[in-house]
Scaffold this motif. Structure first.
Motif, PDB file in Angstrom:
ATOM      1  N   LEU A  59      -9.857  -8.316  -1.444  1.00 27.47           N
ATOM      2  CA  LEU A  59     -10.943  -8.177  -2.685  1.00 27.47           C
ATOM      3  C   LEU A  59     -12.199  -7.113  -1.962  1.00 27.47           C
ATOM      4  O   LEU A  59     -12.743  -6.525  -3.034  1.00 27.47           O
ATOM      5  CB  LEU A  59     -11.544  -9.734  -2.875  1.00 27.47           C
ATOM      6  CG  LEU A  59     -12.585  -9.927  -3.591  1.00 27.47           C
ATOM      7  CD1 LEU A  59     -12.069  -9.590  -5.009  1.00 27.47           C
ATOM      8  CD2 LEU A  59     -13.227 -11.392  -3.903  1.00 27.47           C
ATOM      9  N   LEU A  60     -12.760  -7.287  -0.708  1.00 28.97           N
ATOM     10  CA  LEU A  60     -13.582  -6.287  -0.595  1.00 28.97           C
ATOM     11  C   LEU A  60     -13.256  -4.973  -0.507  1.00 28.97           C
ATOM     12  O   LEU A  60     -13.934  -4.172  -1.172  1.00 28.97           O
ATOM     13  CB  LEU A  60     -14.027  -6.707   0.903  1.00 28.97           C
ATOM     14  CG  LEU A  60     -15.246  -5.841   1.473  1.00 28.97           C
ATOM     15  CD1 LEU A  60     -16.575  -6.117   0.533  1.00 28.97           C
ATOM     16  CD2 LEU A  60     -15.560  -6.270   3.002  1.00 28.97           C
ATOM     17  N   GLN A  61     -12.235  -4.575  -0.093  1.00 28.09           N
ATOM     18  CA  GLN A  61     -11.453  -3.277  -0.280  1.00 28.09           C
ATOM     19  C   GLN A  61     -11.456  -2.916  -1.657  1.00 28.09           C
ATOM     20  O   GLN A  61     -11.751  -1.734  -2.100  1.00 28.09           O
ATOM     21  CB  GLN A  61     -10.239  -2.904   0.464  1.00 28.09           C
ATOM     22  CG  GLN A  61     -10.294  -3.168   2.156  1.00 28.09           C
ATOM     23  CD  GLN A  61      -8.887  -3.437   2.702  1.00 28.09           C
ATOM     24  OE1 GLN A  61      -7.976  -3.939   2.299  1.00 28.09           O
ATOM     25  NE2 GLN A  61      -8.829  -2.780   3.843  1.00 28.09           N
ATOM     26  N   THR A  62     -10.952  -3.798  -2.628  1.00 25.24           N
ATOM     27  CA  THR A  62     -10.607  -3.451  -3.854  1.00 25.24           C
ATOM     28  C   THR A  62     -12.116  -3.070  -4.605  1.00 25.24           C
ATOM     29  O   THR A  62     -12.425  -2.100  -5.420  1.00 25.24           O
ATOM     30  CB  THR A  62     -10.160  -4.412  -4.621  1.00 25.24           C
ATOM     31  OG1 THR A  62      -8.754  -4.608  -4.324  1.00 25.24           O
ATOM     32  CG2 THR A  62      -9.848  -4.035  -6.238  1.00 25.24           C
ATOM     33  N   CYS A  63     -13.191  -3.806  -4.334  1.00 28.36           N
ATOM     34  CA  CYS A  63     -14.348  -3.972  -4.917  1.00 28.36           C
ATOM     35  C   CYS A  63     -15.154  -2.491  -4.539  1.00 28.36           C
ATOM     36  O   CYS A  63     -15.654  -2.034  -5.170  1.00 28.36           O
ATOM     37  CB  CYS A  63     -15.220  -5.034  -4.919  1.00 28.36           C
ATOM     38  SG  CYS A  63     -14.433  -6.564  -5.795  1.00 28.36           S
ATOM     39  N   ALA A  64     -14.909  -2.267  -3.159  1.00 31.58           N
ATOM     40  CA  ALA A  64     -15.489  -1.124  -2.619  1.00 31.58           C
ATOM     41  C   ALA A  64     -15.277   0.193  -3.221  1.00 31.58           C
ATOM     42  O   ALA A  64     -15.769   1.125  -3.393  1.00 31.58           O
ATOM     43  CB  ALA A  64     -15.389  -1.104  -0.810  1.00 31.58           C
ATOM     44  N   LEU A  65     -13.637   0.171  -3.329  1.00 35.00           N
ATOM     45  CA  LEU A  65     -13.090   1.311  -4.065  1.00 35.00           C
ATOM     46  C   LEU A  65     -13.772   1.737  -5.542  1.00 35.00           C
ATOM     47  O   LEU A  65     -14.231   2.830  -5.627  1.00 35.00           O
ATOM     48  CB  LEU A  65     -11.462   1.222  -3.910  1.00 35.00           C
ATOM     49  CG  LEU A  65     -11.025   1.476  -3.105  1.00 35.00           C
ATOM     50  CD1 LEU A  65      -9.371   1.248  -3.248  1.00 35.00           C
ATOM     51  CD2 LEU A  65     -11.074   3.118  -2.627  1.00 35.00           C
ATOM     52  N   SER A  66     -14.071   0.716  -6.174  1.00 31.30           N
ATOM     53  CA  SER A  66     -14.525   0.912  -7.602  1.00 31.30           C
ATOM     54  C   SER A  66     -15.995   1.179  -7.563  1.00 31.30           C
ATOM     55  O   SER A  66     -16.646   1.893  -8.141  1.00 31.30           O
ATOM     56  CB  SER A  66     -14.488  -0.360  -8.341  1.00 31.30           C
ATOM     57  OG  SER A  66     -13.188  -0.563  -8.877  1.00 31.30           O
ATOM     58  N   LEU A  67     -16.686   0.495  -6.641  1.00 26.27           N
ATOM     59  CA  LEU A  67     -18.410   0.782  -6.169  1.00 26.27           C
ATOM     60  C   LEU A  67     -18.433   2.160  -6.031  1.00 26.27           C
ATOM     61  O   LEU A  67     -19.323   2.813  -6.359  1.00 26.27           O
ATOM     62  CB  LEU A  67     -18.852  -0.484  -5.401  1.00 26.27           C
ATOM     63  CG  LEU A  67     -19.012  -1.822  -6.089  1.00 26.27           C
ATOM     64  CD1 LEU A  67     -19.355  -2.597  -5.012  1.00 26.27           C
ATOM     65  CD2 LEU A  67     -19.924  -1.785  -7.164  1.00 26.27           C
ATOM     66  N   LEU A  68     -17.751   2.631  -4.849  1.00 24.36           N
ATOM     67  CA  LEU A  68     -18.132   4.051  -4.282  1.00 24.36           C
ATOM     68  C   LEU A  68     -17.255   4.994  -4.441  1.00 24.36           C
ATOM     69  O   LEU A  68     -17.846   6.318  -4.706  1.00 24.36           O
ATOM     70  CB  LEU A  68     -17.752   3.713  -2.811  1.00 24.36           C
ATOM     71  CG  LEU A  68     -18.443   2.615  -1.828  1.00 24.36           C
ATOM     72  CD1 LEU A  68     -18.305   2.408  -0.478  1.00 24.36           C
ATOM     73  CD2 LEU A  68     -20.130   2.834  -2.203  1.00 24.36           C
TER      74      LEU A  68
END
Length: 267
Positions: A59-68
């Protein structure tokens, strides 16, 4: 400067009887168009969240991709390559090459928007296909800035929110490959782009670009076929120039073969 000092013709504003400078667009219309694009594309972040979680990312990796990262095509390319068992470095390289096009968008938008230097690094995060399309469609700098800001803000917020929801709901959907969700974002963008292809030249260029991308897809890394499909534009322009040149040359040859004109005979 010349553009600012030139007199502006005014026309009646259909919304309220006031006058608008010719060639301008009401702010409300710009906001409406920008919101339409931002909402339509932003909702497809759900598809990325589901696909990313189904590919094994946390979940953290997925959200980080969209944020960054915040460029849907590159994000889908990355998780797609990882899901297929590709090397992480190769997957990242493919996503990087696919995102290179945003740098070229930025060159054009920096001149058009003319934002203060302090804001440019922040605005660069929003330089993607959709914000570029909305911005370039505006007739004035004011409208371009509004279109860019509203599209970018709406899309960034919705994309990240729906990414989170998609990643959380991935388990409930089961096999994500069966849904074909990785095609959702490109399909939405094509639906927005298609009505803009009005001339024959634009349609031929788009068709050639599709053929190049599909033909190179099986033999090149992810992202590279899309970049190479941009070669369709110079190829079409070159062929059109040759055709026009040939037509002009043929016309000149025919004129010479026709012999002297009546005026020349009279002389």
């Amino acid at each position: 400067m010349a553009e600012q000092s030139a007199p502006l013709r005014t026309t009646a504003d259909p919304a309220g009887g006031s006058t608008l400078a010719a060639g301008t667009k009401p702010d409300a219309a710009v906001v409406r168009d920008a919101l339409g694009v931002g909402i339509a594309v932003g909702l497809s972040g759900f598809a990325f969240g589901v696909t990313s979680a189904g590919s094994g990312l946390s979940l953290l990796q997925t959200c980080a991709l969209s944020l960054l990262v915040f460029t849907g095509a590159s994000q889908f390319a990355l998780v797609g390559a990882l899901a297929a068992g590709g090397n992480p470095y190769t997957a990242a390289a493919g996503a990087f090459f696919l995102g290179v096009r945003n740098a070229f968008y930025g060159l054009r938008l920096s001149q058009l928007l003319a934002l203060p230097r302090a804001l440019r690094p922040l605005a660069a995060q929003w330089v993607i296909d959709e914000t570029t399309a909305v911005t370039l469609a505006q007739p004035t700098r004011r409208a371009a800035r509004i279109g860019f800001t509203v599209t970018g803000l709406t899309l960034y917020v919705l994309w990240n929110l729906t990414t989170l929801l998609g990643a959380l709901g991935a388990e409930a959907l089961g096999d994500t490959d069966a849904w074909g969700l990785d095609a959702a974002s490109p399909a939405v963008f094509l639906a927005l782009l298609a009505p803009m292809l009005k001339s024959t030249t634009e349609r031929v260029t788009a068709a050639l670009a599709v053929l190049l991308a599909l033909g190179l897809l099986p033999v090149l890394p992810a992202g590279v076929p899309v970049l190479l499909s941009a070669l369709a534009a110079p190829v079409v322009l070159f062929l059109m120039g040759r055709a026009k040149g040939g037509g002009t040359g043929a016309g000149t040859a025919e004129a010479k073969d026709a012999g002297p004109t009546r005026a020349e005979e009279d002389r």
